[in-house]
Design an enzyme around this catalytic site. Structure first.
Site, PDB file in Angstrom:
ATOM      1  N   GLU A  69       6.260 -46.171  22.138  1.00  0.00           N
ATOM      2  CA  GLU A  69       4.951 -45.797  22.680  1.00  0.00           C
ATOM      3  C   GLU A  69       5.041 -45.948  24.185  1.00  0.00           C
ATOM      4  O   GLU A  69       5.181 -47.056  24.689  1.00  0.00           O
ATOM      5  CB  GLU A  69       3.856 -46.731  22.161  1.00  0.00           C
ATOM      6  CG  GLU A  69       3.637 -46.655  20.670  1.00  0.00           C
ATOM      7  CD  GLU A  69       2.537 -47.603  20.186  1.00  0.00           C
ATOM      8  OE1 GLU A  69       1.768 -48.128  21.011  1.00  0.00           O
ATOM      9  OE2 GLU A  69       2.474 -47.818  18.961  1.00  0.00           O
ATOM     10  N   GLU A  84      -9.935 -46.805  19.731  1.00  0.00           N
ATOM     11  CA  GLU A  84      -9.147 -46.442  20.916  1.00  0.00           C
ATOM     12  C   GLU A  84      -9.574 -45.114  21.547  1.00  0.00           C
ATOM     13  O   GLU A  84      -8.748 -44.332  22.005  1.00  0.00           O
ATOM     14  CB  GLU A  84      -7.665 -46.458  20.548  1.00  0.00           C
ATOM     15  CG  GLU A  84      -7.228 -47.866  20.205  1.00  0.00           C
ATOM     16  CD  GLU A  84      -5.758 -47.999  19.862  1.00  0.00           C
ATOM     17  OE1 GLU A  84      -5.112 -46.982  19.585  1.00  0.00           O
ATOM     18  OE2 GLU A  84      -5.278 -49.148  19.872  1.00  0.00           O
ATOM     19  N   GLN A  85     -10.896 -44.912  21.609  1.00  0.00           N
ATOM     20  CA  GLN A  85     -11.437 -43.698  22.233  1.00  0.00           C
ATOM     21  C   GLN A  85     -10.968 -43.515  23.668  1.00  0.00           C
ATOM     22  O   GLN A  85     -10.856 -42.412  24.162  1.00  0.00           O
ATOM     23  CB  GLN A  85     -12.965 -43.789  22.280  1.00  0.00           C
ATOM     24  CG  GLN A  85     -13.652 -43.689  20.953  1.00  0.00           C
ATOM     25  CD  GLN A  85     -15.134 -43.971  21.123  1.00  0.00           C
ATOM     26  OE1 GLN A  85     -15.511 -44.928  21.791  1.00  0.00           O
ATOM     27  NE2 GLN A  85     -15.966 -43.134  20.528  1.00  0.00           N
ATOM     28  N   GLU A  87       3.906 -53.616  15.798  1.00  0.00           N
ATOM     29  CA  GLU A  87       3.752 -54.733  16.733  1.00  0.00           C
ATOM     30  C   GLU A  87       3.435 -56.071  16.052  1.00  0.00           C
ATOM     31  O   GLU A  87       2.344 -56.619  16.209  1.00  0.00           O
ATOM     32  CB  GLU A  87       2.679 -54.406  17.775  1.00  0.00           C
ATOM     33  CG  GLU A  87       3.049 -53.235  18.653  1.00  0.00           C
ATOM     34  CD  GLU A  87       2.077 -53.018  19.809  1.00  0.00           C
ATOM     35  OE1 GLU A  87       0.926 -53.493  19.728  1.00  0.00           O
ATOM     36  OE2 GLU A  87       2.464 -52.369  20.785  1.00  0.00           O
TER      37      GLU A  87
HETATM   38  C1  GLA Z   1      -0.328 -50.694  20.662  1.00  0.00           C
HETATM   39  C2  GLA Z   1      -0.241 -50.140  19.266  1.00  0.00           C
HETATM   40  C3  GLA Z   1      -0.843 -48.781  19.104  1.00  0.00           C
HETATM   41  C4  GLA Z   1      -2.076 -48.646  19.914  1.00  0.00           C
HETATM   42  C5  GLA Z   1      -1.786 -48.949  21.345  1.00  0.00           C
HETATM   43  C6  GLA Z   1      -2.987 -48.801  22.233  1.00  0.00           C
HETATM   44  O1  GLA Z   1       0.795 -50.585  21.410  1.00  0.00           O
HETATM   45  O2  GLA Z   1       1.062 -50.122  18.771  1.00  0.00           O
HETATM   46  O3  GLA Z   1      -1.147 -48.612  17.763  1.00  0.00           O
HETATM   47  O4  GLA Z   1      -3.035 -49.504  19.402  1.00  0.00           O
HETATM   48  O5  GLA Z   1      -1.377 -50.282  21.432  1.00  0.00           O
HETATM   49  O6  GLA Z   1      -3.890 -49.844  22.083  1.00  0.00           O
END
Ligand code: GLA
Ligand code: ZN
Length: 649
Positions: A305, A353-354, A141
Site C-alpha cells: 500500500e 476511510e472516506q 497489518e
Molecule cells: C492501512 C490498511 C488499509 C487502510 C489504510 C488506510 O494501511 O492496511 O486497509 O486502512 O491503512 O487507513
C-alpha cells in the site's frame, strides 16, 4: 515489474468493474491486491461460501491483463461470526473490544482460529491454482490499532502454557523472574497473571509496575501469538498453492518481532504512508523504514500500500506535490523495493476511510495523480528490471532489536530516553554522510560490513557476545552506546560491571552514570549531552572525548578500543545530530567505510544488479540540488531523480 493498485470490487457495482480495469491498464497498472476485507461477502453465512462475485471480478481484471494478489479477509470478521462467537480481544481492564471497526479479534481465541482456518482453507483450495492469482497476502497489518496485546481468558491460559514450555518448572520460573520481590512467588503456571491493570497504575500514568521479566515475556508471547496465527494461515495456503505469500507490515511498527514474523513469509511487503493524519514523515524516516523492511529477511521487498493521494481518517495530511509520487517509487526501489502497489485505486464515498484518497477521487475521473503514476508506470516497465534482484552496496549496518526495544519501553531509564529515536539518530547521521546503511537484526552481522552500529543494545546473550568478539577480532568496527549490555535475556539487570558482557570489547568501565536533566558539554566539538551520560574510565581503550562540566568533568565520554584486528567505539552519552554526524564520519573514515557525499535533502544510493553498478540520486526538496557523482556534477530538479550508471555518465 509489479506495478499495481489495491482494489475493492465489493465496494462498487459490478457494472463498473470493466471501466475500472480499463483505466487501470491505461494507467500502466498490471496487478491488484484484492479481497482482504471481504469476509462477509465471501462467507455470507457460516460455512456457506460464495466466490462467484470474486471469480467475475478476477476474470474482468484478467481481460485487461491484470493479475491478482489475493488477501485473506481475516482482519474483519462478519457480523454473524461475532454474533455467534465471542472472539473479541479484552483490554487491560477486561473490556471487550467490541464491534464496528476491525482487528477486534484475539489471536488465541479458539473460535476465531477455527473460523479463520475455514475461510482460509476454502479460499486456498478454490484459488490456489488460479492462473490469475500470482500471490497471497495473509490478513492485514497484524497489530495495527494497538491490537497486539490482549488480556482475555484464552490469552491467560495460552500464556501459562507458553511459560511452562519456556521454563519447564515453576521453581525455575520463580527464580528467573525474582518473584520473591513483593511476595509474587507462584505455585503453578496456570496461576501466572497477565501484566494488565494493577493497584499502582492509576496514579502512575504509563509507568509499568509489573515484574519486568513478566512484562518482557508477555510482549514476546503476544508477538509469538500473532506469528503462530500467521503460520496457521501460511501453512494452509501452502497445502493448496505454490504462489508466494506475504503480509503487509508497517515499517517502523515495533509491537511484533518482524524478524520472527518474516520467517513464515516468502517475501515482505509493507504499507507506506508518507503524509497522513498521524504523521508527516521525513525522507530519512521513510528511507529507514524501507531499510528496516529489507532487513526483515535481508531481502528485497514490495510496497503493498503506497500513498497515492491526500489521506487520513478524520483529518488529512498534504496532497503529494507534483513529482513526489514518482520520487517515492524511486526512493523505495533505491532501498530494496521491487513491487509497487498503490492504496487505493478509487476513493470510497462511504465507510470509515472516506477521506483516504486514491489514484482516483470519488468521481473516478483521472487527474494529475493518475497521470503522474501512469507516466511513472511507463518508466517502470522500461527501467524496473534494474531493481529486480538488485543488491544494496554498503559497508555499514545498523542493528535494531525488537526485544531490546521492548526492554527500554518496559523500563525507560529516564523520561527523555527513546530507543527508536536513538536508532533513528544513528540512521540519520549515516544517511546524511552517505553510507546508506542497511538496518537489520543481529543475524546480519558479518564481515560484509566494515562498521556495525548497535546503539543502546541492552540485551546481550553469551552467543551475541561471542559473535561480536569474532566480528571485531577479524577486523570489524563495532559502535556501541550508553545502556548497552545492561540486561540478560530475561530482562533482568546484569550483575557484571557495566557494560556487562561487552566490557572486554569496549575496554572501558562505566563507573557511574548521570541522567540529570542538565546540559553537559562534550569535548572535541561534540556539542552537548542532555539526556544520559555514562561516566567512563578507560581500561585498554583510548579516550576520544571527555565531559566538560559537573563532578565528572574530565571523565571519558567517548572511547575507542583496539580488539584483535578491529575496533570498538563506545559513545557514552546522547549527542545532537551535528555531533553524531561528525563522529560517524570519523568512524567511517577510520574504518575505510565508503560514503557518497551529498547535500542534506538528497540521497545518493548505490545498488548493483546483474553485475552492473548504478547510483540513484534523489532530491526530496522543492528546489534544484546538485550532487557530484562518478566525477560529474548532476543537477536534480525539485523532487527529481537521476540514475547514474558506470560508463554512462
Ligand atoms: C492501512 C490498511 C488499509 C487502510 C489504510 C488506510 O494501511 O492496511 O486497509 O486502512 O491503512 O487507513
Ligand atoms: Zn486474548
Amino acid at each position: 515489474m509489479i506495478y499495481g493498485v489495491d482494489y475493492y470490487p465489493e465496494h462498487w457495482d459490478s457494472s463498473e468493474w470493466r471501466s475500472h480495469s480499463k483505466l487501470m491498464r491505461e494507467g500502466n497498472f498490471n496487478t491488484v491486491r484484492i479481497a482482504e476485507f471481504a469476509w462477509g461477502r465471501l462467507e455470507p453465512r457460516e460455512g456457506e461460501f460464495d466466490f462467484s462475485w470474486l471469480d467475475e471480478a478476477i476474470s474482468v481484471l484478467a481481460e485487461e491483463g491484470i493479475k491478482v494478489i489475493l488477501g485473506t479477509p481475516t482482519a474483519s470478521p462478519p457480523r454473524w461470526l461475532v454474533n455467534k462467537y465471542d472472539i473479541y480481544m479484552r483490554d487491560k481492564y477486561g473490556r471487550p473490544r467490541g464491534y464496528g471497526s476491525r482487528r477486534e479479534c484475539c489471536s488465541n481465541n479458539p473460535y476465531y482460529i477455527e473460523r479463520s482456518k475455514e475461510i482460509v482453507t476454502a479460499m486456498a483450495q478454490y484459488y490456489g491454482k488460479n492462473p490469475n492469482v500470482i500471490g497471497w497476502q495473509i490478513d492485514n497489518e497484524f497489530g495495527c490499532h494497538d491490537t497486539t496485546h490482549c488480556y482475555c481468558e484464552h490469552c491467560k491460559k495460552a500464556f501459562g502454557s507458553w511459560l511452562e514450555r519456556k521454563y519447564g518448572d515453576i521453581k525455575t520460573f520463580n527464580k528467573t523472574y525474582g518473584t520473591v520481590f513483593w511476595s509474587h512467588e507462584y505455585e503453578s503456571f496456570d496461576d501466572v497473571i497477565l501484566p494488565a491493570y494493577n493497584s499502582c497504575e492509576p496514579t502512575h500514568g504509563d509507568i509499568r509496575t509489573h515484574n519486568p521479566s513478566l512484562d518482557m515475556d508477555f510482549m514476546r508471547f503476544s508477538s509469538d501469538s500473532w506469528i503462530a496465527y500467521a503460520k496457521m494461515q501460511t501453512a494452509i495456503i501452502r497445502r493448496f498453492s505454490d504462489r508466494p505469500i506475504t503480509h503487509n507490515l508497517m515499517g517502523h511498527f515495533v509491537d511484533i518481532d518482524y524478524y520472527k514474523l518474516g520467517e513464515t513469509l516468502d517475501f515482505v511487503s509493507w504499507d507506506n504512508y508518507i503524509e497522513d493524519q498521524w504523521a508527516s514523515h521525513t525522507y530519512e524516516e521513510v528511507s529507514m523504514a524501507h531499510e528496516v523492511m529489507r532487513g526483515v529477511k535481508d531481502k528485497n521487498f514490495w510496497i503493498m500500500e503506497e500513498q497515492s493521494g491526500p489521506c487520513g481518517w478524520d483529518v488529512m495530511g498534504g496532497t503529494p506535490r507534483p513529482g513526489q509520487l514518482r520520487l517515492w517509487v524511486y526512493q523505495a526501489m533505491a532501498h530494496g523495493c521491487e513491487g509497487m502497489v498503490y492504496f487505493r485505486f478509487k476513493a470510497a464515498p462511504f465507510g470509515m476511510e472516506q477521506y483516504w484518497y486514491g489514484v482516483l477521487d470519488h468521481d473516478g475521473i483521472p487527474r494529475r495523480r493518475y497521470y503522474e503514476l501512469q507516466k511513472t508506470g511507463e518508466e517502470m516497465q522500461k527501467w524496473g528490471h534494474l531493481f529486480q534482484n538488485a543488491q544494496t552496496v554498503t559497508d555499514t549496518l545498523i542493528v535494531k532489536s525488537y526485544e531490546t526495544g521492548w526492554s527500554h519501553r518496559i523500563k525507560r531509564h529516564t523520561s527523555g530516553f527513546d530507543y527508536d529515536g536513538i536508532v533513528h539518530s544513528y540512521y540519520r547521521a549515516n544517511n546524511h554522510l552517505g553510507t546508506n546503511p542497511a538496518v537489520g537484526s543481529e543475524d546480519m552481522i558479518s564481515d560484509k560490513y566494515k562498521v556495525v552500529y548497535m546503539p543502546a543494545y541492552s540485551i546481550v546473550t553469551g552467543t551475541l557476545k561471542e559473535k561480536l568478539e569474532n566480528y571485531v577480532r577479524n577486523g570489524g568496527t563495532l559502535v556501541l552506546s550508553y545502556r548497552s549490555g545492561i540486561r540478560d535475556e530475561y530482562n533482568n539487570m546484569t550483575t557484571l560491571t557495566l557494560p556487562g558482557k561487552l566490557r572486554e570489547l569496549v575496554g572501558a568501565t562505566v563507573e557511574e552514570f548521570d541522567a540529570a536533566s542538565v546540559d553537559v558539554k562534550v569535548s572535541g566539538g561534540l556539542g552537548k549531552s542532555t539526556v544520559w551520560r555514562d561516566i567512563l574510565s578507560a581500561d585498554s581503550a583510548e579516550t576520544v572525548a571527555v565531559y566538560d562540566s559537573e563532578f565528572y568533568k574530565g571523565s571519558a565520554a567517548v572511547t575507542v578500543n583496539k580488539f584483535g584486528k578491529g575496533k570498538v567505539w563506545y559513545i557514552g552519552c546522547d549527542l545532537e545530530d551535528d555531533a553524531l554526524y561528525k563522529l560517524v564520519k570519523r568512524i567511517s573514515d577510520d574504518a575505510g567505510a565508503e560514503y557518497i557525499p551529498h547535500p542534506v535533502g538528497t540521497e545518493a544510493v548505490k545498488r548493483i544488479s546483474d553485475g552492473k553498478e548504478y547510483t540513484i540520486l534523489l532530491n526530496y526538496t522543492d528546489t534544484p540540488q546538485t550532487v557530484s557523482c562518478g566525477g560529474a556534477d548532476v543537477t536534480l530538479v525539485a523532487y527529481g531523480i537521476e540514475i547514474v550508471m558506470k560508463g554512462i555518465l
